[in-house]
Design a protein around this motif. Structure first.
Motif, PDB file in Angstrom:
ATOM      1  N   UNK A  90       0.980  -1.238   0.020  1.00  0.00           N
ATOM      2  CA  UNK A  90      -0.055   0.046   0.229  1.00  0.00           C
ATOM      3  C   UNK A  90       0.789   1.076   0.035  1.00  0.00           C
ATOM      4  N   UNK A  91       2.114   1.106   0.229  1.00  0.00           N
ATOM      5  CA  UNK A  91       2.967   2.294   0.431  1.00  0.00           C
ATOM      6  C   UNK A  91       3.175   2.907  -0.943  1.00  0.00           C
ATOM      7  N   UNK A  92       3.121   2.271  -2.072  1.00  0.00           N
ATOM      8  CA  UNK A  92       3.374   2.701  -3.499  1.00  0.00           C
ATOM      9  C   UNK A  92       2.921   1.591  -4.333  1.00  0.00           C
ATOM     10  N   UNK A  93       3.026   2.178  -5.678  1.00  0.00           N
ATOM     11  CA  UNK A  93       2.883   1.039  -6.874  1.00  0.00           C
ATOM     12  C   UNK A  93       4.429   0.984  -7.557  1.00  0.00           C
ATOM     13  N   UNK A  94       5.273   0.047  -7.447  1.00  0.00           N
ATOM     14  CA  UNK A  94       6.555   0.265  -7.798  1.00  0.00           C
ATOM     15  C   UNK A  94       6.547   0.275  -9.479  1.00  0.00           C
ATOM     16  N   UNK A  95       7.350   1.180  -9.887  1.00  0.00           N
ATOM     17  CA  UNK A  95       7.529   1.422 -11.163  1.00  0.00           C
ATOM     18  C   UNK A  95       8.302   0.258 -11.820  1.00  0.00           C
ATOM     19  N   UNK A  96       8.199   0.039 -13.219  1.00  0.00           N
ATOM     20  CA  UNK A  96       9.046  -0.960 -13.931  1.00  0.00           C
ATOM     21  C   UNK A  96       9.982  -0.289 -14.489  1.00  0.00           C
ATOM     22  N   UNK A  97      11.148  -1.101 -14.547  1.00  0.00           N
ATOM     23  CA  UNK A  97      12.352  -0.784 -15.194  1.00  0.00           C
ATOM     24  C   UNK A  97      12.221  -0.261 -16.572  1.00  0.00           C
ATOM     25  N   UNK A  98      12.504   1.026 -17.053  1.00  0.00           N
ATOM     26  CA  UNK A  98      12.029   1.087 -18.515  1.00  0.00           C
ATOM     27  C   UNK A  98      13.450   0.638 -19.268  1.00  0.00           C
ATOM     28  N   UNK A  99      13.200   0.755 -20.520  1.00  0.00           N
ATOM     29  CA  UNK A  99      14.477   0.184 -21.538  1.00  0.00           C
ATOM     30  C   UNK A  99      15.556   1.043 -21.395  1.00  0.00           C
ATOM     31  N   UNK A 100      15.413   2.204 -21.411  1.00  0.00           N
ATOM     32  CA  UNK A 100      16.671   3.365 -21.129  1.00  0.00           C
ATOM     33  C   UNK A 100      17.141   2.965 -19.647  1.00  0.00           C
ATOM     34  N   UNK A 101      16.246   2.930 -18.740  1.00  0.00           N
ATOM     35  CA  UNK A 101      16.672   2.709 -17.245  1.00  0.00           C
ATOM     36  C   UNK A 101      17.674   1.370 -17.149  1.00  0.00           C
ATOM     37  N   UNK A 102      17.113   0.384 -17.995  1.00  0.00           N
ATOM     38  CA  UNK A 102      18.197  -0.843 -17.730  1.00  0.00           C
ATOM     39  C   UNK A 102      19.586  -0.769 -18.627  1.00  0.00           C
ATOM     40  N   UNK A 103      19.346   0.166 -19.880  1.00  0.00           N
ATOM     41  CA  UNK A 103      20.645   0.591 -20.394  1.00  0.00           C
ATOM     42  C   UNK A 103      21.521   1.150 -19.360  1.00  0.00           C
ATOM     43  N   UNK A 104      20.862   2.242 -18.945  1.00  0.00           N
ATOM     44  CA  UNK A 104      21.830   3.169 -18.092  1.00  0.00           C
ATOM     45  C   UNK A 104      22.302   2.358 -16.679  1.00  0.00           C
ATOM     46  N   UNK A 105      21.455   1.239 -16.400  1.00  0.00           N
ATOM     47  CA  UNK A 105      21.826   0.449 -14.714  1.00  0.00           C
ATOM     48  C   UNK A 105      23.153  -0.144 -15.237  1.00  0.00           C
ATOM     49  N   UNK A 106      23.389  -0.557 -16.580  1.00  0.00           N
ATOM     50  CA  UNK A 106      24.620  -1.399 -16.753  1.00  0.00           C
ATOM     51  C   UNK A 106      25.964  -0.557 -16.351  1.00  0.00           C
ATOM     52  N   UNK A 107      25.620   0.631 -16.679  1.00  0.00           N
ATOM     53  CA  UNK A 107      26.933   1.713 -16.504  1.00  0.00           C
ATOM     54  C   UNK A 107      27.020   2.115 -14.829  1.00  0.00           C
ATOM     55  N   UNK A 108      25.921   1.973 -14.115  1.00  0.00           N
ATOM     56  CA  UNK A 108      26.181   2.386 -12.796  1.00  0.00           C
ATOM     57  C   UNK A 108      26.878   1.629 -11.793  1.00  0.00           C
TER      58      UNK A 108
END
Lengths: 260, 321
Positions: A180-198
């Motif tokens: 009930x705290x929130x509705x988690x977002x889905x990882x977007x494709x750009x998000x997934x690409x960016x995550x590789x470099x984090x």
């Protein structure tokens, strides 16, 4: 606002769980591994707080190398950096041992707020979040389904037995999440690409200055696992009408099953 | 060896939760078999009178911390008092009810006392000085036997999993001196649903799922009411916003063990089955004769729940009057 999220990778709740031949662990085959749902709420809430107040979100997880996938998922959702503590010695740790390791990792980082899932849906222990708060000497607010931060204080709505309460504390605190705290977002494709470099740092217990033996001697040991007695199909209640079926059911519950 | 078992009572306004009696009964079994002393611990405000009744469930001694600062649960204040008591009594075992409060308190105390903790257990045994607890994991898909090393061992007990047995204990009430420090977390507001039975403690649970088609649970509520039970919901219904998460049965909700579980319009996803398959008797009502829930139910009725449930309510009503 420097926010830390504690995270665990767990089998999805739709997974069939089978006991391995050693009798104390589960078979990894066919299991879909996911980010623990309650930790997913934690990641989402951390991102929302950062979006509103600025700052950083760091993910910390202790687990096998494979758990890096769950940390990457959180990075793809938008977290800034990840720390995965992985060490062969961790395999035997119980919840308390894991909490000690996580607390040590948190200590090394700036933190105004720590968010953890109320429990992991694999071992259902409800322990790690509370134990990390205790080890760090931070106030604990458990099962939060709504929060607000203002002027260095956090106000939380939390589930208690038989209702809910509103509490307040000065930061830093550790809070655990409730549905009930929130509705988690889905990882977007750009998000997934960016995550590789984090940045995702992998640390051993030695890197954290933790003595694996001293911290890791588990006080709780799983001696055996078994599956609960399998339930089987019982009797179908037949009847011409709903009234007839209802009468037959209640009769059976009263006379046979003796539960009414 | 101090040979003491502590049972941390769980009360609201001087009313103990059923699980407190269940924990005392279970503690008494181990205490009697091993010559241990069973000590109940009651924290709260104006609870001294209620505390005196715990002797009826086998408590040899009842330690009471009666202080306005303990009127509402806080893990910081309760943890402080109980960890002091644990240091003094050096118990072998500390038992809690696995309520929201009990789970938080036991986790904090396990960390503070560096003790083994087994959460939400359905059985405990004590053999040759070693406690072993049985706890469902993976939402009830697996049962784990967990050995607790060192003392004290801490165990929280799942409500409804153990029997209440009355037995005569001396029930000598002793008070605990309490000095509280300012709590770091301040209580601003309480929103309690009075009179509502929690689904984990209810003897009968009537649950509605996707087949409810909306948030109108009147038929379910009526049946729950005549059975003296509580209303549950599937994840689908909670995700739709039809019911509160507090009512959710399943792996991401609550695991329930009532005597009677009636699933209405619930197809029986594996994560839901995990949450209710420890019920004594399961009834499924579904219009789809192929619904997987029928394979796990003691009694199945195929039909429209909006006709069947009111008809069942009427029959139960007749039987009870």
């Amino acid at each position: 606002m420097d926010i830390i999220v504690l995270l665990k990778q767990v089998p999805s709740t739709e997974s069939m769980i089978e006991i391995a031949d050693d009798g104390v662990s589960i078979k990894p085959d066919g299991i879909k591994w996911i980010l623990n749902p309650y930790d997913e709420f934690a990641v989402e809430e951390a991102l929302r707080i950062r979006e509103a107040q600025g700052g950083s979100v760091t993910i910390i997880s202790a687990g096998p190398e494979k758990a890096a996938e769950a940390v990457r998922t959180a990075l793809a959702m938008g977290a800034d950096k990840g720390v995965l503590i992985t060490d062969p010695a961790l395999k035997n740790y119980d919840g308390l041992g894991t909490a000690k390791v996580l607390a040590q990792a948190v200590k090394e980082l700036p933190h105004d707020l720590i968010i953890a899932g109320q429990r992991a849906v694999d071992d259902d222990n409800y322990l790690v979040g509370a134990a990390v708060a205790e080890k760090l000497g931070l106030p604990l607010i458990s099962m939060v389904f709504q929060e607000e931060i203002q002027d260095g204080r956090i106000t939380c709505h939390k589930t208690v037995d038989g209702g809910s309460v509103v509490v307040e504390a000065a930061l830093p605190v550790l809070f655990t999440t409730q549905k009930g705290l929130n509705e988690p977002r889905y990882a977007s494709l750009p998000g997934i690409m960016k995550a590789k470099k984090k940045p995702l740092d992998t640390k051993s217990l030695a890197d954290l200055g933790v003595d694996p033996v001293e911290v890791g001697d588990p006080k709780t040991k799983v001696k055996s696992l078994k599956t609960p007695p399998e339930r089987t199909a019982g009797r179908m209640i037949e009847g011409e009408s709903s009234t007839e079926k209802a009468a037959a059911l209640v009769k059976a519950l009263h006379e046979e099953a003796k539960v009414i | 060896m101090s040979n003491v078992i502590l049972v941390i009572a769980d009360q609201t306004d001087g009313q103990f939760r059923k699980v407190t009696y269940e924990a005392l009964s279970e503690g008494k079994k181990i205490a009697s078999a091993n010559g241990f002393e069973l000590v109940a611990v009651v924290l709260g405000s104006n609870v001294a009178e209620a505390a005196g009744t715990l002797g009826q469930y086998g408590a040899d001694r009842v330690m009471v911390a009666d202080n306005p600062g303990l009127a509402d649960f806080s893990s910081a204040a309760y943890g402080e008092v109980i960890s002091g008591l644990i240091e003094k009594e050096a118990p072998e075992l500390v038992l809690f009810g696995a309520t929201v409060q009990g789970k938080e308190l036991s986790a904090c105390l396990a960390a503070r006392c560096d003790a083994a903790l087994a959460t939400d257990c359905i059985a405990i045994s004590w053999e040759n000085g070693v406690a072993t607890a049985t706890r469902p994991i993976y939402g009830g898909k697996v049962l784990a036997a967990v050995q607790l090393d060192g003392s004290p061992g801490m165990v929280s007990l799942r409500p409804n999993a153990m029997e209440i047995v009355q037995s005569e204990g001396a029930g000598v009430v002793e008070s605990i001196d309490v000095t509280l420090t300012d709590p770091p977390v301040k209580l601003l507001e309480k929103n309690m649903e009075t009179g509502k039975i929690d689904i984990t403690e209810a003897d009968a649970v009537v649950a509605g799922g996707r087949g409810m088609g909306g948030s109108d649970y009147a038929v379910i509520e009526k049946l729950a009411q005549v059975l003296g039970g509580a209303v549950g919901a599937s994840r689908a219904a909670v995700d739709e916003g039809w019911r509160s998460h507090a009512d959710q049965v399943g792996q991401t909700g609550k695991v329930v063990s009532p005597s009677l579980y009636i699933a209405c319009g619930i197809s029986g996803a594996i994560q839901h089955l995990a949450g209710m398959s420890s019920a004594k008797v399961i009834v499924a009502i579904n219009k789809d004769p192929e619904a997987p829930i029928f394979l796990k139910s003691d009694y199945g009725v195929v039909g429209d729940l909006f006709e069947l449930v009111p008809a069942i309510t009427e029959e139960v009503d007749k039987l009870k009057s």
